[in-house]
Design a protein around this motif. Sequence first.
Motif, PDB file in Angstrom:
ATOM      1  N   VAL A  11      46.037  55.260  31.105  1.00 50.15           N
ATOM      2  CA  VAL A  11      45.729  53.842  30.899  1.00 50.15           C
ATOM      3  C   VAL A  11      44.239  53.592  31.148  1.00 50.15           C
ATOM      4  CG1 VAL A  11      48.057  52.979  31.351  1.00 50.15           C
ATOM      5  CG2 VAL A  11      46.490  53.340  33.271  1.00 50.15           C
ATOM      6  N   ASP A  12      43.435  54.605  30.859  1.00 49.56           N
ATOM      7  CA  ASP A  12      42.019  54.520  31.189  1.00 49.56           C
ATOM      8  C   ASP A  12      41.229  53.576  30.289  1.00 49.56           C
ATOM      9  OD1 ASP A  12      42.061  56.153  28.933  1.00 49.56           O
ATOM     10  OD2 ASP A  12      40.531  57.519  29.696  1.00 49.56           O
ATOM     11  N   SER A  13      41.814  53.101  29.207  1.00 50.55           N
ATOM     12  CA  SER A  13      41.085  52.180  28.343  1.00 50.55           C
ATOM     13  C   SER A  13      41.123  50.743  28.855  1.00 50.55           C
ATOM     14  CB  SER A  13      41.636  52.228  26.910  1.00 50.55           C
ATOM     15  OG  SER A  13      42.945  51.699  26.858  1.00 50.55           O
ATOM     16  N   PHE A  14      41.981  50.474  29.877  1.00 44.22           N
ATOM     17  CA  PHE A  14      42.057  49.101  30.382  1.00 44.22           C
ATOM     18  C   PHE A  14      42.264  48.979  31.889  1.00 44.22           C
ATOM     19  CE2 PHE A  14      46.198  50.391  28.873  1.00 44.22           C
ATOM     20  CZ  PHE A  14      47.121  49.892  29.783  1.00 44.22           C
ATOM     21  N   ILE A  15      42.560  50.089  32.603  1.00 49.47           N
ATOM     22  CA  ILE A  15      42.772  49.989  34.050  1.00 49.47           C
ATOM     23  C   ILE A  15      41.835  50.864  34.865  1.00 49.47           C
ATOM     24  CG2 ILE A  15      44.393  50.548  35.926  1.00 49.47           C
ATOM     25  CD1 ILE A  15      46.588  49.304  34.325  1.00 49.47           C
ATOM     26  N   ASN A  16      41.749  52.167  34.560  1.00 45.55           N
ATOM     27  CA  ASN A  16      41.064  53.023  35.526  1.00 45.55           C
ATOM     28  C   ASN A  16      39.888  53.840  34.994  1.00 45.55           C
ATOM     29  OD1 ASN A  16      42.631  54.917  34.193  1.00 45.55           O
ATOM     30  ND2 ASN A  16      44.093  55.120  35.858  1.00 45.55           N
ATOM     31  N   HIS A  17      39.299  53.424  33.885  1.00 44.24           N
ATOM     32  CA  HIS A  17      37.999  53.972  33.474  1.00 44.24           C
ATOM     33  C   HIS A  17      37.214  52.803  32.883  1.00 44.24           C
ATOM     34  CE1 HIS A  17      35.062  56.962  32.625  1.00 44.24           C
ATOM     35  NE2 HIS A  17      35.150  56.850  31.310  1.00 44.24           N
ATOM     36  N   GLN A  18      37.664  52.320  31.758  1.00 38.60           N
ATOM     37  CA  GLN A  18      37.213  51.020  31.267  1.00 38.60           C
ATOM     38  C   GLN A  18      38.231  50.012  31.785  1.00 38.60           C
ATOM     39  OE1 GLN A  18      35.705  49.941  27.127  1.00 38.60           O
ATOM     40  NE2 GLN A  18      37.898  49.565  26.935  1.00 38.60           N
ATOM     41  N   MET A  19      37.755  48.868  32.280  1.00 36.78           N
ATOM     42  CA  MET A  19      38.669  47.880  32.846  1.00 36.78           C
ATOM     43  C   MET A  19      38.639  46.581  32.065  1.00 36.78           C
ATOM     44  SD  MET A  19      38.025  48.478  36.864  1.00 36.78           S
ATOM     45  CE  MET A  19      36.742  49.696  36.943  1.00 36.78           C
TER      46      MET A  19
ATOM     47  N   GLY B 240      42.197  52.191  42.648  1.00 35.03           N
ATOM     48  CA  GLY B 240      42.800  51.028  43.279  1.00 35.03           C
ATOM     49  C   GLY B 240      41.797  49.965  43.684  1.00 35.03           C
ATOM     50  N   ILE B 241      40.507  50.302  43.638  1.00 40.03           N
ATOM     51  CA  ILE B 241      39.497  49.373  44.145  1.00 40.03           C
ATOM     52  C   ILE B 241      39.457  48.080  43.336  1.00 40.03           C
ATOM     53  CG2 ILE B 241      37.029  49.021  44.542  1.00 40.03           C
ATOM     54  CD1 ILE B 241      36.861  51.985  45.366  1.00 40.03           C
ATOM     55  N   ALA B 242      39.430  48.166  42.014  1.00 36.36           N
ATOM     56  CA  ALA B 242      39.322  46.945  41.202  1.00 36.36           C
ATOM     57  C   ALA B 242      40.483  45.971  41.444  1.00 36.36           C
ATOM     58  CB  ALA B 242      39.197  47.298  39.724  1.00 36.36           C
ATOM     59  N   PRO B 243      41.744  46.423  41.357  1.00 37.95           N
ATOM     60  CA  PRO B 243      42.808  45.442  41.614  1.00 37.95           C
ATOM     61  C   PRO B 243      42.814  44.950  43.064  1.00 37.95           C
ATOM     62  CG  PRO B 243      43.757  47.625  41.240  1.00 37.95           C
ATOM     63  CD  PRO B 243      42.304  47.708  40.902  1.00 37.95           C
ATOM     64  N   ALA B 244      42.471  45.811  44.006  1.00 37.29           N
ATOM     65  CA  ALA B 244      42.435  45.392  45.415  1.00 37.29           C
ATOM     66  C   ALA B 244      41.353  44.334  45.642  1.00 37.29           C
ATOM     67  CB  ALA B 244      42.208  46.598  46.321  1.00 37.29           C
ATOM     68  N   ILE B 245      40.186  44.520  45.025  1.00 39.02           N
ATOM     69  CA  ILE B 245      39.101  43.533  45.149  1.00 39.02           C
ATOM     70  C   ILE B 245      39.539  42.188  44.586  1.00 39.02           C
ATOM     71  CG2 ILE B 245      36.852  42.892  44.172  1.00 39.02           C
ATOM     72  CD1 ILE B 245      36.327  44.755  46.341  1.00 39.02           C
ATOM     73  N   MET B 246      40.205  42.216  43.446  1.00 38.71           N
ATOM     74  CA  MET B 246      40.679  40.968  42.834  1.00 38.71           C
ATOM     75  C   MET B 246      41.676  40.254  43.749  1.00 38.71           C
ATOM     76  SD  MET B 246      39.519  40.038  39.842  1.00 38.71           S
ATOM     77  CE  MET B 246      38.924  40.570  38.256  1.00 38.71           C
ATOM     78  N   VAL B 247      42.604  41.022  44.325  1.00 46.20           N
ATOM     79  CA  VAL B 247      43.584  40.425  45.241  1.00 46.20           C
ATOM     80  C   VAL B 247      42.871  39.879  46.479  1.00 46.20           C
ATOM     81  CG1 VAL B 247      45.561  40.900  46.744  1.00 46.20           C
ATOM     82  CG2 VAL B 247      45.533  41.808  44.413  1.00 46.20           C
ATOM     83  N   GLY B 248      41.954  40.669  47.036  1.00 49.08           N
ATOM     84  CA  GLY B 248      41.197  40.212  48.199  1.00 49.08           C
ATOM     85  C   GLY B 248      40.397  38.955  47.902  1.00 49.08           C
ATOM     86  N   TYR B 249      39.802  38.908  46.730  1.00 51.72           N
ATOM     87  CA  TYR B 249      39.032  37.729  46.320  1.00 51.72           C
ATOM     88  C   TYR B 249      39.928  36.486  46.276  1.00 51.72           C
ATOM     89  CZ  TYR B 249      36.389  34.532  43.363  1.00 51.72           C
ATOM     90  OH  TYR B 249      35.767  33.420  42.861  1.00 51.72           O
ATOM     91  N   LEU B 250      41.075  36.617  45.632  1.00 52.97           N
ATOM     92  CA  LEU B 250      41.983  35.475  45.506  1.00 52.97           C
ATOM     93  C   LEU B 250      42.537  35.030  46.855  1.00 52.97           C
ATOM     94  CD1 LEU B 250      43.918  36.485  42.270  1.00 52.97           C
ATOM     95  CD2 LEU B 250      42.167  34.705  42.485  1.00 52.97           C
ATOM     96  N   LEU B 251      42.784  35.987  47.748  1.00 48.84           N
ATOM     97  CA  LEU B 251      43.315  35.663  49.077  1.00 48.84           C
ATOM     98  C   LEU B 251      42.208  35.339  50.077  1.00 48.84           C
ATOM     99  CD1 LEU B 251      46.107  38.394  49.401  1.00 48.84           C
ATOM    100  CD2 LEU B 251      46.420  35.930  49.007  1.00 48.84           C
ATOM    101  N   GLU B 252      40.961  35.566  49.659  1.00 54.93           N
ATOM    102  CA  GLU B 252      39.793  35.377  50.531  1.00 54.93           C
ATOM    103  C   GLU B 252      39.907  36.228  51.788  1.00 54.93           C
ATOM    104  OE1 GLU B 252      39.050  31.181  51.061  1.00 54.93           O
ATOM    105  OE2 GLU B 252      38.829  30.871  48.906  1.00 54.93           O
TER     106      GLU B 252
END
Length: 189
Positions: free
Chosen positions: A22-30, A61-73
Amino acid sequence: MKALKERIMRDGKCFEGGILKVDSFINHQMDPILMKSMAVEFVRRFASTKIDKVMTIEASGIAPAIMVGYLLELPVVFAKKKKPSTMENMLATTVYSFTKGRTYDVCVSRDYLCPGDRVLFIDDFLANGNAAKGVIDLVHKAGAELVGMGFLIEKAFQHGGDCLREQGVHVESLAIIESLDNCQIKIKE
């Protein structure tokens, strides 16, 4: 999650040995729009859970974790796959990577994973659950509490999710792959 499932079916690629690319949308290009939508869904699914910190393992996992952290502050900490010479107060464990076919050490500083922290783990894939087990070990060593684990994609046929759920872990997966037999992607509805 409908948008993720549709994207996997459209752009995901299957390879022999149970590999889903799934590297074209999740774990290489996002795709940041999809990443935000997935984070919003995790926030919804863990809404009744008290969380102090979001955690992941580098790198996918960094990109989705950052997004979750951002939303939860909330702060986001990621376990590193190489022990930095500058890390103090290190906690470490060993993890076997199914995708890479090797064992590696993961570590995190006690300065960022602390006793009493209520930790939500977010990652891209759940297969055999080896990375998740490593994180559970790190969280316990730190004296913190794991309050849940969220995965973008779970490969149900590799049973990592079954194992975690049997241990009482609150697991949420946004797309569950039932089979990759004959390089055909079959997603649970």
